[in-house]
Design an enzyme around this catalytic site. Structure first.
Site, mmCIF file in Angstrom:
data_model
loop_
_atom_site.group_PDB
_atom_site.id
_atom_site.type_symbol
_atom_site.label_atom_id
_atom_site.label_comp_id
_atom_site.label_asym_id
_atom_site.label_seq_id
_atom_site.Cartn_x
_atom_site.Cartn_y
_atom_site.Cartn_z
ATOM 1 N N GLY A 105 -8.126 -28.763 61.609
ATOM 2 C CA GLY A 105 -9.413 -27.846 61.525
ATOM 3 C C GLY A 105 -10.451 -28.979 61.145
ATOM 4 O O GLY A 105 -10.215 -30.090 60.672
ATOM 5 N N GLU A 106 -11.642 -28.461 61.361
ATOM 6 C CA GLU A 106 -12.835 -29.314 61.064
ATOM 7 C C GLU A 106 -13.548 -28.369 60.019
ATOM 8 O O GLU A 106 -13.889 -27.410 59.663
ATOM 9 C CB GLU A 106 -13.783 -29.228 62.307
ATOM 10 C CG GLU A 106 -15.006 -29.900 61.837
ATOM 11 C CD GLU A 106 -14.882 -31.410 62.080
ATOM 12 O OE1 GLU A 106 -13.941 -32.090 62.657
ATOM 13 O OE2 GLU A 106 -15.539 -32.125 60.982
ATOM 14 N N GLY A 107 -13.531 -29.268 58.732
ATOM 15 C CA GLY A 107 -14.105 -28.534 57.381
ATOM 16 C C GLY A 107 -15.499 -29.413 57.333
ATOM 17 O O GLY A 107 -15.689 -30.015 58.118
ATOM 18 N N GLU A 108 -16.147 -28.735 56.394
ATOM 19 C CA GLU A 108 -17.464 -29.264 56.297
ATOM 20 C C GLU A 108 -17.694 -30.687 55.963
ATOM 21 O O GLU A 108 -18.712 -31.228 55.967
ATOM 22 C CB GLU A 108 -18.478 -28.347 55.125
ATOM 23 C CG GLU A 108 -17.898 -28.570 53.569
ATOM 24 C CD GLU A 108 -18.750 -28.050 52.939
ATOM 25 O OE1 GLU A 108 -18.335 -27.091 52.078
ATOM 26 O OE2 GLU A 108 -19.703 -28.364 52.801
ATOM 27 N N PHE A 109 -16.632 -31.138 55.374
ATOM 28 C CA PHE A 109 -16.604 -32.794 54.721
ATOM 29 C C PHE A 109 -15.909 -33.562 55.822
ATOM 30 O O PHE A 109 -16.192 -34.850 55.697
ATOM 31 C CB PHE A 109 -15.868 -32.996 53.380
ATOM 32 C CG PHE A 109 -16.439 -31.679 52.320
ATOM 33 C CD1 PHE A 109 -17.755 -32.079 51.871
ATOM 34 C CD2 PHE A 109 -15.737 -31.086 51.973
ATOM 35 C CE1 PHE A 109 -18.018 -31.127 50.874
ATOM 36 C CE2 PHE A 109 -16.149 -29.840 50.910
ATOM 37 C CZ PHE A 109 -17.387 -30.262 50.243
ATOM 38 N N GLU A 111 -12.482 -33.994 58.589
ATOM 39 C CA GLU A 111 -11.509 -33.105 59.348
ATOM 40 C C GLU A 111 -10.297 -32.986 58.174
ATOM 41 O O GLU A 111 -10.242 -33.342 57.125
ATOM 42 C CB GLU A 111 -10.516 -34.218 60.286
ATOM 43 C CG GLU A 111 -10.924 -33.972 61.538
ATOM 44 C CD GLU A 111 -11.221 -35.154 62.752
ATOM 45 O OE1 GLU A 111 -10.864 -36.257 62.251
ATOM 46 O OE2 GLU A 111 -11.825 -35.052 63.833
ATOM 47 N N VAL A 112 -9.804 -31.797 58.669
ATOM 48 C CA VAL A 112 -8.487 -31.313 58.101
ATOM 49 C C VAL A 112 -7.119 -31.713 58.749
ATOM 50 O O VAL A 112 -7.041 -31.203 59.841
ATOM 51 C CB VAL A 112 -8.626 -29.637 57.650
ATOM 52 C CG1 VAL A 112 -7.604 -29.227 56.764
ATOM 53 C CG2 VAL A 112 -10.041 -29.376 57.055
ATOM 54 N N LYS A 130 -7.620 -32.369 53.297
ATOM 55 C CA LYS A 130 -9.152 -32.392 53.487
ATOM 56 C C LYS A 130 -9.439 -33.927 53.388
ATOM 57 O O LYS A 130 -9.304 -34.206 52.447
ATOM 58 C CB LYS A 130 -9.615 -31.454 52.636
ATOM 59 C CG LYS A 130 -9.886 -30.003 53.117
ATOM 60 C CD LYS A 130 -10.889 -29.333 52.101
ATOM 61 C CE LYS A 130 -10.620 -27.913 52.489
ATOM 62 N NZ LYS A 130 -11.656 -27.142 51.870
ATOM 63 N N ASP A 223 -18.514 -16.731 48.051
ATOM 64 C CA ASP A 223 -18.157 -16.983 49.582
ATOM 65 C C ASP A 223 -17.114 -16.086 50.055
ATOM 66 O O ASP A 223 -16.158 -16.722 51.025
ATOM 67 C CB ASP A 223 -18.338 -18.241 50.096
ATOM 68 C CG ASP A 223 -18.502 -18.533 51.478
ATOM 69 O OD1 ASP A 223 -18.829 -17.653 52.365
ATOM 70 O OD2 ASP A 223 -18.414 -19.656 51.966
ATOM 71 N N ASN A 228 -12.323 -17.596 54.654
ATOM 72 C CA ASN A 228 -12.147 -18.339 53.579
ATOM 73 C C ASN A 228 -10.768 -17.814 52.861
ATOM 74 O O ASN A 228 -10.548 -18.182 51.691
ATOM 75 C CB ASN A 228 -13.268 -18.392 52.661
ATOM 76 C CG ASN A 228 -14.305 -19.223 53.091
ATOM 77 O OD1 ASN A 228 -14.170 -20.325 53.908
ATOM 78 N ND2 ASN A 228 -15.403 -18.806 52.848
HETATM 79 P P1 ATP Z 1 -15.814 -24.541 56.255
HETATM 80 O O1 ATP Z 1 -17.067 -24.839 55.496
HETATM 81 O O2 ATP Z 1 -16.309 -24.592 57.441
HETATM 82 O O3 ATP Z 1 -15.083 -23.251 55.773
HETATM 83 P P2 ATP Z 1 -14.157 -26.548 54.815
HETATM 84 O O4 ATP Z 1 -14.563 -27.932 54.384
HETATM 85 O O5 ATP Z 1 -14.191 -25.699 53.498
HETATM 86 O O6 ATP Z 1 -15.124 -26.004 55.899
HETATM 87 P P3 ATP Z 1 -11.699 -25.233 55.440
HETATM 88 O O7 ATP Z 1 -12.564 -24.024 55.851
HETATM 89 O O8 ATP Z 1 -11.085 -25.278 54.099
HETATM 90 O O9 ATP Z 1 -12.791 -26.378 55.456
HETATM 91 O O10 ATP Z 1 -10.750 -25.908 56.273
HETATM 92 C C1 ATP Z 1 -11.103 -25.792 57.869
HETATM 93 C C2 ATP Z 1 -10.116 -25.011 58.498
HETATM 94 O O11 ATP Z 1 -8.551 -26.146 58.229
HETATM 95 C C3 ATP Z 1 -9.605 -23.876 58.212
HETATM 96 O O12 ATP Z 1 -10.299 -22.881 59.061
HETATM 97 C C4 ATP Z 1 -8.148 -23.797 58.411
HETATM 98 O O13 ATP Z 1 -7.814 -23.414 59.782
HETATM 99 C C5 ATP Z 1 -7.733 -25.223 58.353
HETATM 100 N N1 ATP Z 1 -6.994 -25.163 56.585
HETATM 101 C C6 ATP Z 1 -7.798 -25.645 55.578
HETATM 102 N N2 ATP Z 1 -6.872 -25.678 54.691
HETATM 103 C C7 ATP Z 1 -5.675 -25.315 55.065
HETATM 104 C C8 ATP Z 1 -4.393 -25.162 54.452
HETATM 105 N N3 ATP Z 1 -4.175 -25.278 53.062
HETATM 106 N N4 ATP Z 1 -3.470 -24.493 55.130
HETATM 107 C C9 ATP Z 1 -3.665 -24.421 56.382
HETATM 108 N N5 ATP Z 1 -4.534 -24.805 57.112
HETATM 109 C C10 ATP Z 1 -5.700 -25.030 56.538
#
Ligand code: ATP
Length: 451
Positions: A105-109, A111-112, A130, A223, A228
């Protein structure tokens, strides 16, 4: 005359002030028994705790009494150096223990990733990693570490567990347990109509349990939304995403509004939008929206309405209509979560108890909520004729969450809102709307235009 029988009694030896040998043995035996009982109790409780950790997917009945007196969580202040919080609340991991595999996935900070973590002498575990992208600003770095320090303070089976952090080498990483089924909204969209009402309620009960824990620790999430919540391989739902701190370039869908801070309008209580009063009661409003998302398998709350239209409708007293086939007890619960007056909303503990009750008495979930056109949402932008508040059939069907039948209406040659006014249950059946609940919903809405 009553004759008493002759009986022989033997008295104790005269008290010498010193316990006799027999009494000493008894005392020693009693003390040993007491120590044994206490030790047994401690071992039993430790085993129980281990048992819960080792088998997180087991149903958790009720709430743990120990969790009532929880210490409030500690938040980092904007002027504080987050590295101190990291030291106190998280475990710094040696990066050589972490093995990064693929992007999930792509998080706000940044790649995940999915990967593994292996402590020496222990079994390798699957984790989510993350990362903080290399071009980070001071505020991004601060928010990244803040999220880890918040997560590191929680320990509950419905909160995503922090395994540790890597902050001393680049890229910085937050390492959490891996949740096989990913984010709840996407998971439900991909598994449309596959779960029973009890399964959906069990997911919600897990979220309510996590939120009870957070509110007991004075943590306000701000949120809470299906995106989430993460889902494990056995459908256990866990709250994630701590420290609302998004940068808006990532917000392609317009989920977060900038005015007065970053607010996910569709999920947020009116007092939080208008006056920034965020409390556990505003989290309860969001929980009501999560209930709606779960029961509608990941539908977008308020469909195509703009954020402005959503805010106006809420102020005007409209609320989301019940999702299709939504048990009426669940819709009633959603509606109290959306009480305008926040003091009338239930607490998470009460919500959790109610959901528990529905799971143990599933017959309560059998009655489906009636679609009531008077209280459910209308699009303020719409202006149909003759009191019909919709301009077109697709717009109307979308609004009553029946857009799956748009093609059926088109095929039947129905193109204007006026043409639907005289439809009967039999007509709908002929058009392929065979489920009685769906027919009832459509007819109920048509009836609403005529009243
Ligand atoms: P956003 O602000 O877009 O929510 P973020 O930095 O909070 O970004 P996450 O939402 O936590 O990032 O992670 C992005 C994606 O990665 C999630 O939508 C999910 O699909 C995947 N992901 C994150 N954490 C996990 C985890 N612990 N197990 C499995 N998948 C995960």
């Amino acid at each position: 005359m009553v004759r008493t029988q002759e009986q022989e009694f033997r008295t104790l030896p005269q008290d010498t002030g010193m316990p006799s040998g027999g009494v000493i043995v008894c005392i020693i035996f009693g003390v040993l028994l007491f120590i044994g009982l206490v030790a047994g109790l401690i071992i039993y409780r430790r085993r129980q705790a281990h048992h819960h950790r080792a088998r997180p997917c087991q149903k958790h009945s009720g709430y743990n009494r120990d969790e009532i007196w929880l210490k409030p969580y500690v938040d980092l202040q904007p002027y504080e150096d987050p590295s101190r919080g990291v030291l106190e609340f998280t475990k710094e991991l040696d990066p050589s223990l972490v093995n990064i595999e693929n992007v999930i996935g792509e998080g706000e900070f940044g790649e995940v990733y999915r990967g593994t973590l292996c402590f020496p002498g222990k079994e390798r575990i699957v984790v989510a990693i993350k990362t903080l992208k290399s071009s980070y600003s001071d505020s991004t770095w601060w928010n990244f570490l803040r999220e880890a320090t918040i997560m590191g303070q929680f320990n509950h089976q419905n909160i995503v567990r922090l395994e540790g952090v890597v902050t001393k080498r680049s890229p910085m990483m937050i390492i959490t347990e891996y949740m096989d089924n990913g984010a709840l909204d996407t998971f439900l969209r991909e598994n449309m109509d596959k779960f029973s009402a009890v399964q959906l309620v069990t997911m919600l009960q897990g979220i309510a349990s996590g939120m009870t824990y957070l509110s007991d620790r004075n943590y306000v999430h701000r949120d809470l939304a299906a995106r989430n919540i993460l889902v494990s391989h056995c459908l256990l739902c866990k709250v994630s995403d701590f420290g609302l701190s998004r940068i808006l370039e990532n917000d392609v869908e317009g989920t977060y509004e900038t005015k007065g801070g970053k607010i996910p309008i569709r999920w947020t209580a009116p007092e939080a939008i208008a006056h920034r009063i965020f409390t556990s009661a505003s989290d309860v409003w969001s929980f009501g929206i999560v209930m709606w998302e779960v029961l509608s398998y990941g539908d977008k709350p308020y469909g195509d309405m703009t954020n402005q239209e959503v805010m106006k409708s809420i102020e005007d007293g409209y609320r989301l209509p019940p999702p299709v086939d939504c048990p009426s007890v669940l819709y009633e619960l959603m509606k109290v979560c959306w009480s305008y007056d926040r003091t009338r909303r239930p607490r998470f503990r009460e919500i959790h108890a109610q959901l528990d009750h529905f799971i143990s008495s599933p017959h309560l979930l059998r009655t489906v909520a009636d679609f009531d056109p008077r209280v459910t949402l209308r699009l303020p932008s719409c202006s149909g004729s003759d009191g019909i508040p919709y301009r077109s059939i697709p717009e109307w069907l979308e609004s009553i969450r029946m857009k799956r039948y748009i093609l059926n209406f088109r095929t039947a040659g129905l193109n204007t809102m006026e043409s639907v006014l005289e439809l009967s249950a039999e007509d709908l059946k002929q058009m392929g709307v065979t489920l009685p609940g769906h027919q009832k919903r459509i007819l109920c809405s048509i009836q609403g235009f005529k009243e």
